[in-house]
Design an enzyme around this catalytic site. Structure first.
Site, PDB file in Angstrom:
ATOM      1  N   SER A 228      49.566 -12.586  62.891  1.00 54.95           N
ATOM      2  CA  SER A 228      48.394 -12.849  62.055  1.00 54.95           C
ATOM      3  C   SER A 228      47.170 -12.168  62.648  1.00 54.95           C
ATOM      4  CB  SER A 228      48.129 -14.351  61.965  1.00 54.95           C
ATOM      5  OG  SER A 228      47.604 -14.847  63.199  1.00 54.95           O
ATOM      6  N   ASP A 229      46.230 -11.802  61.769  1.00 51.89           N
ATOM      7  CA  ASP A 229      44.908 -11.522  62.291  1.00 51.89           C
ATOM      8  C   ASP A 229      44.401 -12.823  62.897  1.00 51.89           C
ATOM      9  OD1 ASP A 229      42.502 -10.360  62.946  1.00 51.89           O
ATOM     10  OD2 ASP A 229      42.135  -9.530  60.962  1.00 51.89           O
ATOM     11  N   TRP A 230      43.465 -12.719  63.813  1.00 56.28           N
ATOM     12  CA  TRP A 230      43.037 -13.878  64.583  1.00 56.28           C
ATOM     13  C   TRP A 230      42.317 -14.876  63.670  1.00 56.28           C
ATOM     14  CZ3 TRP A 230      45.874 -10.795  66.945  1.00 56.28           C
ATOM     15  CH2 TRP A 230      46.188 -10.902  68.290  1.00 56.28           C
TER      16      TRP A 230
END
Length: 760
Positions: A228-230
Site C-alpha cells: 500500500s501507499d503509506w
C-alpha cells in the site's frame, strides 16, 4: 536467509503479522522463525532514508544521498541507457544503506499541469512513461535491491487524493493510464507495486481485485508483492482478499487482529492469507543478498558526476533566436534571480532528498567565464509577502546590472510552496513580480536568456520576446553545474519535452474536469490527454510535445517500414548531424490509422530513440514498433485488438515537426462477436458465416420495396439506412414489403444460432 521455507510453518498470528509494517519503514520480523525485518524507503530520484523515526512528508532528517534529477527532468532526456545508469547508481546507494526496496519510479500520467506532484512523473504519454520506467527499474534492481512501481493507478491529482474517485472509461483507462504500468511490469518485473490512495470508478485501489489481481497478475503476469501507499488502506481484510499483500506503515497490530478474526470466523479463507504472507516472505528472502551487499562508503563525487550528466541531458532548449546560446567566455553576464543563490532543484514532500552536495551556479559560471565577467543580483524575492519597497529595490538593482552587461541570464521559476505533494497548483502562471522583472530587463538589454526552475509546466507569455529560453525543470543537486555546461556549450542540449507547454490553462484537456467535485473526478477528455488533445483540436501551443532544440542541426532521410517475422514494425530512417558540433537527436515515431473503425488521436507516439552523432555523421536508425502497441482496448470483447489497415508512420522531431512519412499494411486481429437480436443488420451482414445469407435476404426484401425507394431523395440508399437497425426487428420491414417470408423471426433465430455455433 530465513529459517522458514514455507508459510505453513508459521502460526495464523505470525502469518497475519507479516502483512503489515513493524514501524514506519520496516516490515515485521519473526525471530522464532529467523525472519528478519527489511526496510522500504522513499525515492524516487534519491534515497530518503530517515535517521530516526519516520514520516511520509519529508519532515524528518535523512541520511545524505545523491539527489539525482527528478523524473520531470530525467524523462526529458528520452534516453533509456542514461535512465538505467541513474537507476544503477540509485541501487548502489540503496544497497550501501541496507535498504531492501526503493519506492519508485512514479509513472502516473501528467493529465493536468496543475497536479502538485508532476515533478515525480515522467510524461503525459504512456509509452515514454513505460519505457523509461522499465529502464529505471532494471537499473536499480541490477544491484540486488527492489523497486516499487507507483502509484497504481489513475492517481493524477493531489487534491482529495485519499478518497477521490478517478472515474475513467475503459479505453482511456487501459490505453493511457494503465499502459505505462503494464510496460514496466511486463518488461522489468519490479519487486513491488504500490497501490495508490484514490478510488478508481468508485473502488479503492487498495481493495480492488480487478486492478490488483485480474489486471496486474492474471493479465500482466506480475510476480512480486503489492504494497500500500503509506496510509492507503481503507478496509484491510477486503484489501487482502483483493491482492494487497503488505500494509504500510504499522497499524500497531490492529489490522493484523482483523485478519486473524476474519480467518477464524470463516469470512476470509486462510489460503488468501497464506498467499500474501508468502509474497512477503519471498521479498524478505530476495532482499537478503542485495541490501547491504555493496560496500561503502559512497563515492560521492562519482555519483555527483552522474547527476550532473543527467541534469545536463534534461535541460530543454525551447528557443534560441540568433544563436544567442551558447555564450562566449568573453561576454559579461548578469545572473539575475533569487534562484541563483537559492536553487530549486527538487520537489517537496516524501521525495525530499538530503543532498550530498549542491552546485553553486555562480561558481560554475565563473569557471567558464572568469570572475571578472560574472555579476549577480537577486531581482525578486521568493518570500510569501515581500514588502513593496523591497520588491522595487531588488528589481531596480537587477535592471541596472542587466543594462551594463552583454547578456542577462534571468532565472525564473516557481517557489517551492507553489507545487508540492499533498496539494495541487491553482494556476500555471509564474509569479507576477518575476514577470515584471523580466519585462524591465528586456527594456534595457535584448540579449536575455531565461532559465526556468519548475516542477510542472508554466505559461510563457514572454516566449515571443525573449531570444533564448532553457526549460531547466528541477535538476537535482548538480543542476548548477549542468546549467553552466549548457549555457557555455560544454554540453549540447538534447532534451525534449515529454509534456506539452500550453498557451493557457483554459486550453488544457482536463480544464473542465479538474480536480472534480464531491470526491469524484470525471476524466471527460477520454483518450485525448496531452498532445493527443491539442493535435486533435489543431490548437496552438507554446511548445509541443517532443520539442527541443540543439546547438547543432539534424537532417532526416526518407523513412521505410517493414513488418518482421514476429509481427513488429521495423522503421528505419537516416539521420545526419548537419552542424559543426557533436549532438544527440531524439527520433520519434508516431502512428495513425486513417479511416479506422474506432476513435483515435491524430497521431500517437509508438517508438523513440536517442541518437548521438558527431559533426557530419550519418546513422541509419532503426526503431521497433511493437504490434501490441498498435492495439486499442475493445469494449465489446474486453480485450486488446489490433485493427487491420494501412498505418501511417510519421518520423518526427516533435509531435508537430514531421520529418518523413511512410506507411505499412498491418493485418488485423480477427474479432467475431456473438450475435443476438439486438445486433445490427450491418453487423450481421459482416459476419463471415451468415452474412452472405442475410445480404441475399435483405436484397430480396428491398426488391419488393420499390415504392418506398421511389419516395426517397435521389441518391439515398434505403439499405444503408437499415444497417444500424437491430436484426430482431427486421421482420417489420419484411411485413411492410409484403414479403414476410423473406426475413421471418424463425429465420433470424436460425441465423443467430448458426453464427454462434462453434466453427470446425
Amino acid at each position: 536467509m530465513t529459517d522458514v521455507t514455507s508459510v505453513s510453518e508459521l502460526t495464523l498470528e505470525e502469518k497475519a503479522s507479516l502483512t503489515s509494517g513493524a514501524s514506519f519503514w520496516y516490515t515485521k520480523p519473526i525471530e522464532r522463525a529467523g525472519i528478519p525485518s527489511i526496510m522500504l524507503t522513499d525515492g524516487p530520484h534519491g534515497l530518503r532514508k530517515q535517521r530516526e523515526g519516520g514520516d511520509h512528508l519529508g519532515l524528518g532528517d535523512s541520511v545524505p544521498a545523491t539527489c539525482f534529477p527528478p523524473a520531470v527532468a530525467l524523462g526529458s532526456s528520452w534516453d533509456v541507457d542514461l535512465v538505467r545508469r541513474v537507476g544503477e547508481a540509485l541501487g548502489v546507494e540503496t544497497s550501501i544503506e541496507g535498504v531492501a526496496v526503493l519506492l519508485g519510479p512514479g509513472v502516473n500520467i501528467k493529465r493536468s499541469p496543475l497536479c502538485g506532484r508532476n515533478f515525480e512523473y515522467l510524461s503525459e504519454d504512456p509509452l515514454v512513461s513505460g519505457v523509461l520506467g522499465a529502464a529505471y527499474v532494471g537499473g536499480v534492481q541490477s544491484q540486488g535491491v527492489g523497486t516499487s512501481l507507483k502509484h497504481f493507478a489513475a492517481n493524477n491529482q493531489e487534491d482529495d487524493r485519499m478518497r477521490s474517485s478517478s472515474d475513467v472509461d475503459p479505453r482511456p483507462l487501459r490505453e493511457i493510464y494503465l499502459r505505462g504500468f503494464q510496460r514496466v511490469v511486463e518488461d522489468a518485473q519490479p519487486w513491488t507495486v504500490m497501490c495508490s490512495y484514490n478510488r478508481i470508478n468508485g473502488v479503492y485501489a487498495s481493495e480492488d481485485p480487478w486492478l490488483l489481481t485480474r489486471v496486474l497478475r492474471d493479465e500482466w503476469g506480475f510476480e512480486g508483492l503489492v504494497v500500500s501507499d503509506w496510509g492507503a488502506v481503507n478496509e484491510r481484510v477486503a484489501g487482502l482478499a483483493a491482492g494487497m499483500d503488505l500494509e504500510m506503515p504499522s497499524s500497531n497490530g490492529i489490522t493484523d487482529g482483523q485478519i486473524v478474526a476474519a480467518v477464524q470466523s470463516g469470512s476470509l479463507d486462510e489460503s488468501v492469507l497464506d498467499v500474501a504472507a508468502g509474497r512477503v516472505l519471498d521479498l524478505v528472502r530476495r532482499s537478503q543478498d542485495g541490501a547491504g551487499a555493496v560496500p561503502g562508503p559512497l563515492d560521492v563525487d562519482a555519483h555527483h558526476a552522474i547527476a550532473r550528466e543527467a541534469a545536463g541531458r534534461g535541460i530543454v532548449l525551447l528557443k534560441n533566436d540568433g544563436d544567442l546560446l551558447p555564450l562566449a567566455s568573453q561576454q559579461t553576464v548578469a545572473l539575475i534571480g533569487a534562484f541563483v543563490d537559492r536553487p530549486r532543484f527538487q520537489g517537496a514532500g516524501s521525495s525530499m532528498i538530503n543532498p550530498t552536495k549542491v552546485d553553486d551556479l555562480v561558481a560554475e559560471v565563473v569557471a567558464y567565464a572568469g570572475q571578472d565577467a560574472v555579476f549577480q543580483a537577486p531581482g525578486f524575492s521568493i518570500a510569501v509577502d515581500p514588502e513593496p519597497a523591497e520588491v522595487a529595490r531588488l528589481r531596480d538593482e537587477a535592471v541596472a546590472l542587466a543594462a551594463e552587461k552583454d547578456v542577462a541570464v534571468v532565472l525564473l521559476g516557481l517557489p517551492a510552496r507553489l507545487e508540492s505533494e499533498g496539494y495541487d497548483r491553482e494556476d500555471i502562471d509564474l509569479p507576477a513580480d518575476q514577470l515584471a522583472l523580466l519585462d524591465a530587463v528586456l527594456e534595457v538589454n535584448p540579449n536575455v536568456v531565461v532559465v526556468l526552475s519548475n516542477g510542472g509546466v508554466v505559461a510563457l507569455p514572454f516566449a515571443d520576446r525573449v531570444p533564448a529560453i532553457l526549460e531547466g525543470w528541477l535538476l537535482g543537486q548538480a543542476g548548477g553545474g549542468a546549467t553552466a555546461d549548457v549555457l557555455y556549450g560544454a554540453v549540447t542540449p538534447s532534451a525534449k519535452l515529454t509534456e506539452t507547454i500550453p498557451l493557457r490553462l483554459e486550453d488544457t484537456p482536463a480544464y473542465l474536469d479538474f480536480p472534480g467535485e464531491f470526491s469524484h473526478t470525471r476524466y471527460g477528455e477520454g483518450l485525448f490527454v496531452g498532445y493527443r488533445w491539442y493535435d486533435a483540436r489543431r490548437m496552438d501551443v507554446a511548445f509541443p510535445f517532443g520539442h527541443g532544440l540543439s546547438y547543432t542541426t539534424f537532417a532526416y532521410g526518407d523513412a521505410t517500414a517493414a513488418i518482421d517475422a514476429d509481427g513488429e514494425i521495423e522503421v528505419t530512417v537516416a539521420v545526419t548531424n548537419t552542424g559543426d558540433r557533436a549532438g544527440r537527436e531524439i527520433v520519434q515515431v508516431y502512428t495513425s490509422l486513417p479511416g479506422g473503425r474506432v476513435q483515435r488521436p491524430v497521431r500517437e507516439l509508438k517508438a523513440f530513440a536517442s541518437v548521438p552523432l558527431e559533426p557530419s555523421e550519418k546513422k541509419d536508425v532503426t526503431l521497433t514498433i511493437r504490434r501490441a502497441d498498435l492495439a486499442y482496448w475493445d469494449i465489446r470483447t474486453d480485450g486488446w485488438v489490433v485493427e487491420g489497415g494501412t498505418y501511417v508512420i510519421d518520423v518526427a522531431a516533435s509531435s508537430r515537426d514531421i520529418r518523413s512519412t511512410t506507411s505499412v499494411d498491418v493485418e488485423g486481429d480477427a474479432v467475431t462477436l456473438p450475435l443476438s437480436k439486438t445486433s445490427s443488420i450491418g453487423e450481421v451482414m459482416a459476419h463471415p458465416v451468415v452474412g452472405p445469407m442475410v445480404q441475399a435476404a435483405i436484397a430480396q426484401m428491398m426488391g419488393t420495396m420499390d415504392g418506398a425507394a421511389a419516395i426517397m431523395p435521389e441518391g439515398v440508399d434505403p439499405s444503408k439506412m437499415m444497417e444500424s437497425f437491430p436484426i430482431g426487428r427486421a421482420g417489420m420491414f419484411a411485413a411492410a414489403s409484403g414479403s414476410p417470408g423473406g426475413v421471418s423471426p424463425e429465420m433470424i433465430d436460425g441465423l443467430i444460432a448458426m453464427a454462434n455455433a462453434p466453427q470446425s
